[in-house]
Design a protein around this motif. Sequence first.
Motif, PDB file in Angstrom:
ATOM      1  N   ILE A 271     -80.556  -2.762   0.437  1.00 20.07           N
ATOM      2  CA  ILE A 271     -80.498  -3.474   1.729  1.00 20.07           C
ATOM      3  C   ILE A 271     -79.085  -3.404   2.291  1.00 20.07           C
ATOM      4  CG2 ILE A 271     -80.884  -5.665   2.928  1.00 20.07           C
ATOM      5  CD1 ILE A 271     -82.845  -6.446   0.821  1.00 20.07           C
ATOM      6  N   LEU A 272     -78.137  -3.541   1.388  1.00 22.13           N
ATOM      7  CA  LEU A 272     -76.743  -3.478   1.844  1.00 22.13           C
ATOM      8  C   LEU A 272     -76.425  -2.115   2.459  1.00 22.13           C
ATOM      9  CD1 LEU A 272     -74.412  -5.207  -0.762  1.00 22.13           C
ATOM     10  CD2 LEU A 272     -74.654  -5.700   1.648  1.00 22.13           C
ATOM     11  N   ARG A 275     -77.978  -1.868   5.727  1.00 27.83           N
ATOM     12  CA  ARG A 275     -77.258  -2.668   6.713  1.00 27.83           C
ATOM     13  C   ARG A 275     -76.147  -1.842   7.356  1.00 27.83           C
ATOM     14  NH1 ARG A 275     -73.679  -7.469   4.579  1.00 27.83           N
ATOM     15  NH2 ARG A 275     -75.619  -8.559   4.194  1.00 27.83           N
ATOM     16  N   TYR A 279     -75.901  -1.112  11.293  1.00 30.96           N
ATOM     17  CA  TYR A 279     -74.694  -1.425  12.059  1.00 30.96           C
ATOM     18  C   TYR A 279     -74.250  -0.194  12.849  1.00 30.96           C
ATOM     19  CZ  TYR A 279     -73.047  -6.104  10.752  1.00 30.96           C
ATOM     20  OH  TYR A 279     -72.875  -7.439  10.643  1.00 30.96           O
ATOM     21  N   TYR A 318     -90.226 -10.085  13.926  1.00 27.80           N
ATOM     22  CA  TYR A 318     -88.773  -9.987  14.024  1.00 27.80           C
ATOM     23  C   TYR A 318     -88.320  -9.434  15.368  1.00 27.80           C
ATOM     24  CZ  TYR A 318     -88.474 -11.373   9.221  1.00 27.80           C
ATOM     25  OH  TYR A 318     -88.566 -12.104   8.084  1.00 27.80           O
ATOM     26  N   LYS A 327     -77.526 -12.572  17.255  1.00 21.28           N
ATOM     27  CA  LYS A 327     -76.952 -11.592  16.332  1.00 21.28           C
ATOM     28  C   LYS A 327     -78.097 -10.768  15.741  1.00 21.28           C
ATOM     29  CE  LYS A 327     -72.855 -14.212  15.320  1.00 21.28           C
ATOM     30  NZ  LYS A 327     -73.051 -15.643  15.586  1.00 21.28           N
ATOM     31  N   VAL A 328     -78.355  -9.643  16.386  1.00 21.39           N
ATOM     32  CA  VAL A 328     -79.580  -8.914  16.092  1.00 21.39           C
ATOM     33  C   VAL A 328     -79.620  -8.378  14.668  1.00 21.39           C
ATOM     34  CG1 VAL A 328     -80.067  -8.295  18.441  1.00 21.39           C
ATOM     35  CG2 VAL A 328     -78.531  -6.881  17.118  1.00 21.39           C
ATOM     36  N   ILE A 329     -78.462  -8.095  14.113  1.00 18.85           N
ATOM     37  CA  ILE A 329     -78.457  -7.494  12.777  1.00 18.85           C
ATOM     38  C   ILE A 329     -79.146  -8.406  11.771  1.00 18.85           C
ATOM     39  CG2 ILE A 329     -76.177  -8.421  12.221  1.00 18.85           C
ATOM     40  CD1 ILE A 329     -77.340  -4.986  11.084  1.00 18.85           C
ATOM     41  N   PHE A 330     -79.013  -9.713  11.966  1.00 26.13           N
ATOM     42  CA  PHE A 330     -79.634 -10.644  11.031  1.00 26.13           C
ATOM     43  C   PHE A 330     -81.137 -10.412  10.962  1.00 26.13           C
ATOM     44  CE2 PHE A 330     -76.254 -14.193  11.702  1.00 26.13           C
ATOM     45  CZ  PHE A 330     -75.287 -13.299  11.290  1.00 26.13           C
ATOM     46  N   HIS A 331     -81.717 -10.213  12.119  1.00 26.60           N
ATOM     47  CA  HIS A 331     -83.171 -10.087  12.165  1.00 26.60           C
ATOM     48  C   HIS A 331     -83.607  -8.722  11.648  1.00 26.60           C
ATOM     49  CE1 HIS A 331     -82.757 -13.742  14.418  1.00 26.60           C
ATOM     50  NE2 HIS A 331     -81.975 -13.123  15.290  1.00 26.60           N
ATOM     51  N   GLU A 333     -82.083  -7.036   9.443  1.00 25.96           N
ATOM     52  CA  GLU A 333     -81.930  -7.065   7.997  1.00 25.96           C
ATOM     53  C   GLU A 333     -83.054  -7.880   7.364  1.00 25.96           C
ATOM     54  OE1 GLU A 333     -77.836  -7.250   6.598  1.00 25.96           O
ATOM     55  OE2 GLU A 333     -78.521  -8.873   5.319  1.00 25.96           O
ATOM     56  N   ALA A 334     -83.419  -8.953   8.016  1.00 24.82           N
ATOM     57  CA  ALA A 334     -84.516  -9.760   7.489  1.00 24.82           C
ATOM     58  C   ALA A 334     -85.794  -8.932   7.449  1.00 24.82           C
ATOM     59  CB  ALA A 334     -84.708 -11.000   8.349  1.00 24.82           C
ATOM     60  N   ALA A 337     -85.530  -6.607   4.486  1.00 26.92           N
ATOM     61  CA  ALA A 337     -85.743  -7.345   3.239  1.00 26.92           C
ATOM     62  C   ALA A 337     -87.217  -7.690   3.073  1.00 26.92           C
ATOM     63  CB  ALA A 337     -84.893  -8.610   3.242  1.00 26.92           C
ATOM     64  N   LYS A 338     -87.814  -8.115   4.161  1.00 30.88           N
ATOM     65  CA  LYS A 338     -89.224  -8.494   4.085  1.00 30.88           C
ATOM     66  C   LYS A 338     -90.065  -7.280   3.724  1.00 30.88           C
ATOM     67  CE  LYS A 338     -90.795 -12.033   5.441  1.00 30.88           C
ATOM     68  NZ  LYS A 338     -90.827 -13.243   4.626  1.00 30.88           N
ATOM     69  N   MET A 340     -89.210  -4.627   2.097  1.00 30.99           N
ATOM     70  CA  MET A 340     -89.018  -4.265   0.682  1.00 30.99           C
ATOM     71  C   MET A 340     -89.789  -5.219  -0.213  1.00 30.99           C
ATOM     72  SD  MET A 340     -85.111  -3.181   0.133  1.00 30.99           S
ATOM     73  CE  MET A 340     -84.403  -1.722   0.861  1.00 30.99           C
TER      74      MET A 340
ATOM     75  N   LEU B 787     -76.051 -10.704  -0.426  1.00 31.71           N
ATOM     76  CA  LEU B 787     -76.798  -9.734  -1.223  1.00 31.71           C
ATOM     77  C   LEU B 787     -76.033  -9.315  -2.470  1.00 31.71           C
ATOM     78  CD1 LEU B 787     -78.243  -7.571   1.662  1.00 31.71           C
ATOM     79  CD2 LEU B 787     -79.489  -9.058   0.117  1.00 31.71           C
ATOM     80  N   SER B 812     -85.106 -11.842   0.597  1.00 38.03           N
ATOM     81  CA  SER B 812     -85.900 -11.873   1.820  1.00 38.03           C
ATOM     82  C   SER B 812     -85.938 -13.276   2.406  1.00 38.03           C
ATOM     83  CB  SER B 812     -87.304 -11.375   1.508  1.00 38.03           C
ATOM     84  OG  SER B 812     -88.161 -11.665   2.558  1.00 38.03           O
ATOM     85  N   ALA B 815     -82.648 -13.954   3.918  1.00 39.16           N
ATOM     86  CA  ALA B 815     -82.495 -13.237   5.186  1.00 39.16           C
ATOM     87  C   ALA B 815     -83.285 -13.939   6.285  1.00 39.16           C
ATOM     88  CB  ALA B 815     -82.961 -11.796   5.027  1.00 39.16           C
ATOM     89  N   SER B 819     -81.908 -15.576   9.642  1.00 34.40           N
ATOM     90  CA  SER B 819     -82.512 -15.255  10.931  1.00 34.40           C
ATOM     91  C   SER B 819     -82.864 -16.535  11.695  1.00 34.40           C
ATOM     92  CB  SER B 819     -83.730 -14.375  10.671  1.00 34.40           C
ATOM     93  OG  SER B 819     -84.628 -14.404  11.725  1.00 34.40           O
ATOM     94  N   ASP B 822     -79.841 -17.937  13.180  1.00 30.99           N
ATOM     95  CA  ASP B 822     -79.384 -17.288  14.405  1.00 30.99           C
ATOM     96  C   ASP B 822     -80.078 -17.872  15.627  1.00 30.99           C
ATOM     97  OD1 ASP B 822     -77.910 -15.295  15.840  1.00 30.99           O
ATOM     98  OD2 ASP B 822     -79.836 -14.292  16.137  1.00 30.99           O
ATOM     99  N   TRP B 867     -69.310  -8.257  10.751  1.00 31.25           N
ATOM    100  CA  TRP B 867     -69.967  -8.439  12.039  1.00 31.25           C
ATOM    101  C   TRP B 867     -68.984  -8.394  13.187  1.00 31.25           C
ATOM    102  CZ3 TRP B 867     -70.124 -11.683  16.237  1.00 31.25           C
ATOM    103  CH2 TRP B 867     -71.247 -11.527  17.058  1.00 31.25           C
TER     104      TRP B 867
END
Lengths: 356, 1104
Positions: A271-272, A275, A279, A318, A327-331, A333-334, A337-338, A340, B787, B812, B815, B819, B822, B867
């Motif tokens: 995931i990292l 990410r 980005y 999402y 902050k779109v990256i959060f979503h 990434e979520a 993660a989901k 996976m 993570l 997850s 995360a 989310s 946010d 970020w």
Amino acid sequence: MALLVDKHRPRSLEALSYHHTLSDRLRSLAQSGDFPHLLIYGPSGAGKKTRITATLRALYGPGVEKIKIDSRVFQTTSNRKLEFNIVSSNYHLEITPSDVGNYDRVVVQDLLKEVAQTQQVDLAAKQRFKVVVINEADHLTRDAQAALRRTMEKYSPNLRLILLANSTSNIIAPIRSRTLLVRVAAPTEEEICDVLKKVGKKEGYKENAELEKRIAKESGRNLRRALLMFEAVHAQNEQVNEKTPIPPPDWEALIAQIADDIIAEHTPARILQVRAKLYDLLTHCIPATTILKTLTFKLMPKIDDALKSEVVKWSAFYEHRIRMGSKVIFHLEAFVAKFMRVSEAHLMGMDFDDDF
Amino acid sequence: MPSDIRSFFGGKPAATPAVQEKKPEKAPAKKGRGRKVVEDSDEDEAPKVKKTAAKKAEKRAPTPEGEATTTSDYFGSKNKPKRSEPTRPKTAGKPAADSEPTVTPVKANGRASKAKGTPSKETPSSRTSSRKKATTSYAELQGEDEFPDDDLDGAEDVFTAEFKDHRKDKKEAYKEDDDEDDEPVKPQRRSNGKGAQKKLKDDDYDPDGDVDMKEENPEDDFVVPDEDEEIVEDKPATKSKAAASRKRKAQDLDEEEEEDEAPTKKTKKAASPAKPKAPAKKAKKEDAQDSAAMQDILAGVPLIRAPSPPPKTEQKGFKFGGQHGNSGPPPEAGSFEAPDGAENCLAGLSFVFTGLLQKLSRDEGQALVKRYGGKVMSAPSKNTSYVVLGADAGPKKLEVIKKNGLKVIDEEGLAHLIRVLPANGGDSAAAAKNAEKKAKEEEKIREMAAEMEKQERAIGGTGGARAGKTANVSGGKGKGKENAPDTRLWTVKYAPSAMNQICGNKTQVDKLQKWLHDFPKNQRTKFKMAGPNGSGNYRAVMIHGPPGIGKTTAAHLVAKMEGYDVVESNASDTRSKKLVESGLKGVLSTTSLLGYFAGDNKEVEAGKKKLVLIMDEVDGMSAGDRGGVGALAAVCKKSQIPMILICNDRKQPKMKPFDFVTYDLPFRRPTTDQIRARISTILFREGMKMPPNVVNALIEGSGADIRQVVNMISTAKLDQEAMDFDQGKEMSKAWEKHTILKPWDITGKILGGGMFAPSSKSTLNDKIELYFNDHEFSPLMLQENYLGTNPILSNNAPNQKMKNLKALELASKAADSISDGDLVDRMIHGSQQQWSLMPAHAVFSFVRPASFVAGSMSGHQTRFTSWLGKNSSQGKLTRMVKEIQGHMRLRTSGDRHEVRQQYVPTLWKNLVQKLQVEGKEAVPEIIDLMDSYFLTKDDWDAIMELGVGPMDMENVKIETQAKATFTRMYNAATHPLPFMKSSSVLAPKGKTTKEKPDLEEAIDESDEGEAVDDKPDEEEDMDLSKDKYVAKPKKKKAPAKAKGKGKKAAEDEDEEDEEEKPKKAKGKAAAKGETTGERTLSSLTGVIVYMNIFAPDLFFISLK
């Protein structure tokens, strides 16, 4: 020597090659002398802007093609200076208020009033009103849309608005009720093929129906994209055949790579890594929703059927959050993660019991 | 120098013996050149050694009485621990009693007692003592020698001065010293031996090293276990010790060592009976004190077996990040029931915690031990009574444990100990020693208090002969300790009035004093000579250190001692550049009137002529003091009077101007023991009772802020006479200074796992509180690092696969929570501005995600959030895309997303890749394409930068030649520009109308006006001819056009500029002929100006 897509852009309503009924309606509207406010919507690459330009030409004649760009500076109430570009001819103005983000209201209020309060001075002009084309109308803030609605009625003798949007969903009802909604659907694949053939002939390319069909399919019924791809294929290969690969745009290639990464390994460490790539896309101005959508479609063929509905559900979930959040990256990434989590559980034969 | 001695001893008693013993040994051999060595060798150490020795010697001679007690005490007690058990009780009772004996007797005494206790040892000890004597006298001589003659030698100088001026102080100080020392005395001897050895080795100047060793060893021989330990320490275990001793030398103040050793020593003996290895015979003597009952109790403690240390060979390098292994929460947290024991039952015992305990965290364990009066040490040594061992103890520690045969227990054993031991440690040897030590300490405190009282009375008598704070304020009131009417703050009342009363930072204070003392001399040499410690080059000194440790006090005191009159400026004064420059001018070249005049009945103090400027709180110079720092630094370079600057944080960027301008003296926090002595004295004087562990808790709780501790006890005095451990803890917690944590610490704390362990006592509020330490960074930092943990919750998965799945699930969930956070963030920072949602945001974005993934972060470095960086580069690239889209706008219909997603990849291929592949041949084509889209060179760069993945800029390798050709050719030609910028600002309201027409000044391009208008050319022409307004603007336009042109020239590239002039000329000449092709059309309402390189001509045409 411009690119094909711009070089062969049709200039008049007559030259448009598809949606003939729509073209006819627009022509009669232009000739009626009672031109309404328009809200034109449809996916990108469908020909909205081209139609508008042709309509304007029908309204005012060729003078409307003499366009220039002005840069204006607006001052917000908090004394912030906004620089804003206006494309204009004698007879019309074209603005993209979403360029200035949250300050679009200032632009809409000031500029529209200014235009609306000025009468057409050119007595030879065919119409008494000026037209303001507003791009990306669906990205207007609520405030700006509210500012629009009154202007539309009050200054209608001097001003007509043409709003361009990808969808009407973000446009408030009062505006929708004040405009004539015109939907420009994406061209069918056949229509795209026709266009490609015509352009190819003009350029002297060797015709290859199979390739054109493939391009039409690849383009997702986006004519602009199809033409650009068409040109890219021909620019890169002297001889083309059905098998000639169509190079994907850079960002799509990267998203495909991300999809592979996600499928290959399901760990937090991965995931990292993902990410970092996300980005990369975001910083290079690929909108998060585009990323999410493309990623989902890239993932689809690689996963088990049982998972597909689940993945699409989360993707939609999402995407909504991306629009809601900041902050779109959060979503993104979520979502990764989901995904996976879901697919790992599926691989291990365990039920995915949801939390939430 | 009494002051010296005091904190020297008080600070680290260990050093004292070293001095004494070392001296003797060293001295004889040195005679010829040794002395030189001492003087020249590092200033830190050598002078000190000398000082103390000299001082002592001096003092002893003139004032035999005062010391007698202490010395005897000193020797007596010193001997006790090691050699003669029997003597111990005696001395314990004795100290108060004996007061008269003179120096020599004392020594004899000491020896005698030694002899008595351990006849077998006589030979070595007598040897030692004889030597000692010899050296002492030598030291004396030395001291005397030095004082008179070497004026230039810094160290001595100071001593002399001090000595002369404050003989009295010295005496007192000395006394006090000794008092303080009493308790640590016992351990001193041992550590002393070590210390001496170390020192010798380190300094490596002495031929006597061997002798020294020998001397130590015989003594050790006597007690066999000691020998063992000694050796251990010398070889494998030396490291920590060595480090410690070195540190001590460097800091001069590291008292901890001493602290630790004192108890250890004692306890060791207590422990030794149970020690499996200790031979009964040898242990016997020591055990003699432990009653049978005690032995039973101690024997009843369940010992566990320490695992043997792993073979040493493995891993050479230090593994970073591997250190967190044991810092996690205990696996079975919560299952430990805190035992209820008798008060102070662990007195005299020392404990080492190592490894990950099963049932209680290390902090809790340590708190428990401290609470019952035990000592906690960080590393095991031979003096450790018990090692509380958990899983994964360090190999080094295990080794030490094995070597020393230390007793190893687990937390149950600890609980057992606490439960069974009687109050105050019962009658065990350790406890007895502790009691004795305590008694001595009390005695000392009483003496100190008496001293203080005396001093105060004296001051009262002379009516403020001394100018110090204390003196000033207490003048006239003096009389004894009735402090009822005293309205002074305790911090003022008990402010140090003599050098020896300053807690800690001895070296720094000495340096300061020396610098100030040498100032006139340095002034004569124009600050050219650096002097022994390099301070001679500076006109100003910068003292920096945390608050409450006596920086200002030290500065004032030193100034007083050196006979300077103080001019002080602090944050309450404005210190802007101007004021610093003008205000200080008056000070810098003046002398004090106090040197010539004095008030009624006061004698003129000649010394007061000199001025010292103390600039306090230099880092408090803020916005109001603009330029003040720079001006002050400039003043520091040329000041003719000494300046002492004081600040808290030297590292701040704004303190940069002082680099190389001031002599930096970092002050460190004094150790607990340094402060405790002082605090205890104050407590005694105020008639308050507070056990040492309570005082310790207060001091530790306040971060060694002396001022705060004094304030705390003064507050406590208001409503209570005594304070117990819990109250103390509570109070220091209440007074806790809230330090703002750095983002890294916040992240480490929340993700580390400690806060979410089942045993953790931290509440949700505590965690939210953590977020508010830095509410902007903490969620971002968490998101960056969540993570990287090894979640506790996934630890009990049956296999690796399940663990991975669990970890994924936790990731997850985390995360998702981020989310959610946010969305809340949007409500806070978006249009709604719902700031009351901050706690909700804290939970969603910070606490909840951490609750899932919290766990050991080993192997993962806490990174700073990416970020922010990504966001700003996104902003930058977005601007580029907008720019490109703005330029292409006349040609394309797409919005900027379309431009980025569809055009940029195509353009990249046609512009960047083409240049890369085809080289310079492609350049004309590329430029042609760029012109057709109105793209500039900047846009070309932007397109290259916008590539991602396969088109990443990193992968683009364009030959320099091709690139150069491209640049050259691009610059050689002129290029169409789609528009110009208008600089007029449109006000939000008001004059909106009518401005539009003026916009015509925008003049625009079209090289390819033709290209656009291929077909409609005729129509256009027709159109133009019809247009009535074509002609009209001609007259009006002139000024506007000129303006436009000018602007254009200014704003756009220089090429345009260069070309314009010739063209104009040409244009004028050929004006008529050129009107054909494209004509410029402009009307009132709008302008369509096709701008090309002929534009200037056209203007002139239209003018005509």
